[in-house]
Design a protein around this motif. Sequence first.
Motif, PDB file in Angstrom:
ATOM      1  N   PRO A 155       0.820  -1.226   0.000  1.00  0.00           N
ATOM      2  CA  PRO A 155       0.000   0.000   0.000  1.00  0.00           C
ATOM      3  C   PRO A 155       0.853   1.275   0.000  1.00  0.00           C
ATOM      4  O   PRO A 155       0.494   2.262  -0.628  1.00  0.00           O
ATOM      5  CB  PRO A 155      -0.827  -0.123   1.283  1.00  0.00           C
ATOM      6  CG  PRO A 155      -0.929  -1.593   1.508  1.00  0.00           C
ATOM      7  CD  PRO A 155       0.389  -2.151   1.059  1.00  0.00           C
ATOM      8  N   GLY A 156       1.986   1.243   0.672  1.00  0.00           N
ATOM      9  CA  GLY A 156       2.886   2.397   0.658  1.00  0.00           C
ATOM     10  C   GLY A 156       3.477   2.639  -0.718  1.00  0.00           C
ATOM     11  O   GLY A 156       3.677   3.782  -1.133  1.00  0.00           O
ATOM     12  N   VAL A 157       3.755   1.562  -1.432  1.00  0.00           N
ATOM     13  CA  VAL A 157       4.280   1.689  -2.795  1.00  0.00           C
ATOM     14  C   VAL A 157       3.220   2.314  -3.700  1.00  0.00           C
ATOM     15  O   VAL A 157       3.520   3.191  -4.512  1.00  0.00           O
ATOM     16  CB  VAL A 157       4.723   0.311  -3.339  1.00  0.00           C
ATOM     17  CG1 VAL A 157       5.085   0.385  -4.802  1.00  0.00           C
ATOM     18  CG2 VAL A 157       5.892  -0.225  -2.523  1.00  0.00           C
ATOM     19  N   VAL A 158       1.981   1.891  -3.545  1.00  0.00           N
ATOM     20  CA  VAL A 158       0.896   2.439  -4.364  1.00  0.00           C
ATOM     21  C   VAL A 158       0.726   3.940  -4.095  1.00  0.00           C
ATOM     22  O   VAL A 158       0.444   4.714  -5.016  1.00  0.00           O
ATOM     23  CB  VAL A 158      -0.419   1.668  -4.103  1.00  0.00           C
ATOM     24  CG1 VAL A 158      -1.603   2.336  -4.767  1.00  0.00           C
ATOM     25  CG2 VAL A 158      -0.279   0.237  -4.588  1.00  0.00           C
ATOM     26  N   MET A 159       0.944   4.366  -2.853  1.00  0.00           N
ATOM     27  CA  MET A 159       0.831   5.786  -2.533  1.00  0.00           C
ATOM     28  C   MET A 159       1.889   6.610  -3.266  1.00  0.00           C
ATOM     29  O   MET A 159       1.715   7.808  -3.450  1.00  0.00           O
ATOM     30  CB  MET A 159       0.941   6.009  -1.027  1.00  0.00           C
ATOM     31  CG  MET A 159      -0.276   5.517  -0.289  1.00  0.00           C
ATOM     32  SD  MET A 159      -0.379   5.948   1.462  1.00  0.00           S
ATOM     33  CE  MET A 159       1.263   5.928   2.060  1.00  0.00           C
ATOM     34  N   MET A 160       2.967   5.991  -3.713  1.00  0.00           N
ATOM     35  CA  MET A 160       4.023   6.703  -4.420  1.00  0.00           C
ATOM     36  C   MET A 160       3.725   6.870  -5.910  1.00  0.00           C
ATOM     37  O   MET A 160       4.525   7.448  -6.626  1.00  0.00           O
ATOM     38  CB  MET A 160       5.357   5.976  -4.246  1.00  0.00           C
ATOM     39  CG  MET A 160       5.876   5.975  -2.825  1.00  0.00           C
ATOM     40  SD  MET A 160       6.104   7.629  -2.153  1.00  0.00           S
ATOM     41  CE  MET A 160       7.407   8.248  -3.168  1.00  0.00           C
ATOM     42  N   LEU A 161       2.596   6.383  -6.406  1.00  0.00           N
ATOM     43  CA  LEU A 161       2.269   6.503  -7.826  1.00  0.00           C
ATOM     44  C   LEU A 161       2.226   7.960  -8.283  1.00  0.00           C
ATOM     45  O   LEU A 161       2.591   8.272  -9.409  1.00  0.00           O
ATOM     46  CB  LEU A 161       0.953   5.792  -8.142  1.00  0.00           C
ATOM     47  CG  LEU A 161       0.990   4.267  -8.072  1.00  0.00           C
ATOM     48  CD1 LEU A 161      -0.397   3.694  -8.324  1.00  0.00           C
ATOM     49  CD2 LEU A 161       1.992   3.680  -9.032  1.00  0.00           C
ATOM     50  N   GLU A 162       1.790   8.845  -7.397  1.00  0.00           N
ATOM     51  CA  GLU A 162       1.763  10.271  -7.743  1.00  0.00           C
ATOM     52  C   GLU A 162       3.169  10.769  -8.056  1.00  0.00           C
ATOM     53  O   GLU A 162       3.394  11.503  -9.021  1.00  0.00           O
ATOM     54  CB  GLU A 162       1.161  11.069  -6.586  1.00  0.00           C
ATOM     55  CG  GLU A 162       1.109  12.552  -6.838  1.00  0.00           C
ATOM     56  CD  GLU A 162       0.601  13.333  -5.641  1.00  0.00           C
ATOM     57  OE1 GLU A 162       0.562  14.562  -5.740  1.00  0.00           O
ATOM     58  OE2 GLU A 162       0.247  12.730  -4.617  1.00  0.00           O
TER      59      GLU A 162
END
Length: 200
Positions: A155-162
């Motif tokens: 989930p933390g990796v997905v938050m870095m998509l921005e």
Amino acid sequence: RRAALWLHHAVVVHCLAAVPLTLLLLFFGPLMRAVGEDGELSALAGKYAQLLLPGLWGWALLWALQPWLQCHGVVRVQTLTAGLTAALHPCLLALLTRRLGLRGAALAESISNCVSFLLLLLAAGCTPLRRALPWARPSRASVARLLDFLRLGLPGVVMMLEWWASEICILASGLLPAPALALSSLSIYQSVNAVAFMLP
């Protein structure tokens, strides 16, 4: 012992993630040319990316060690080692860019990342702090239950998509009619963006 295994899990996952990134950095110049980027810009970016390789591995190991130490309340040592690295980096940058130009900037980044990891590892593993931490030798258990670890981390990796989207915009700017100008302006944008992420 379980707490020590979380460090092992982090090291394994970060090293596995660093493998494709290593391949990307190794072939970054040809990949940029393949998608239509300017030849000179692609060559410079490729050389720069290759010199970042040692720092990539230092960064991967550092980010495995830092959260683990934070979980055990070891913050002061991290602040001290980060401060030392922050003081060293501008000196390295000035020295190496004066002699090597753009290649010097990449080397300074790599050296700083590796020094940061090594200082933190020495501080945590070779001081009296070592006895307070739950260290364990690597074993089969180090690679067991990696899915549990990933379930917490993805989930933390997905938050870095921005952030990744803004990096892709910078790469795509090389396809514009004046790639050097477009890349320069987007680099300024990315610097402002980085500062915005630092604000509380």
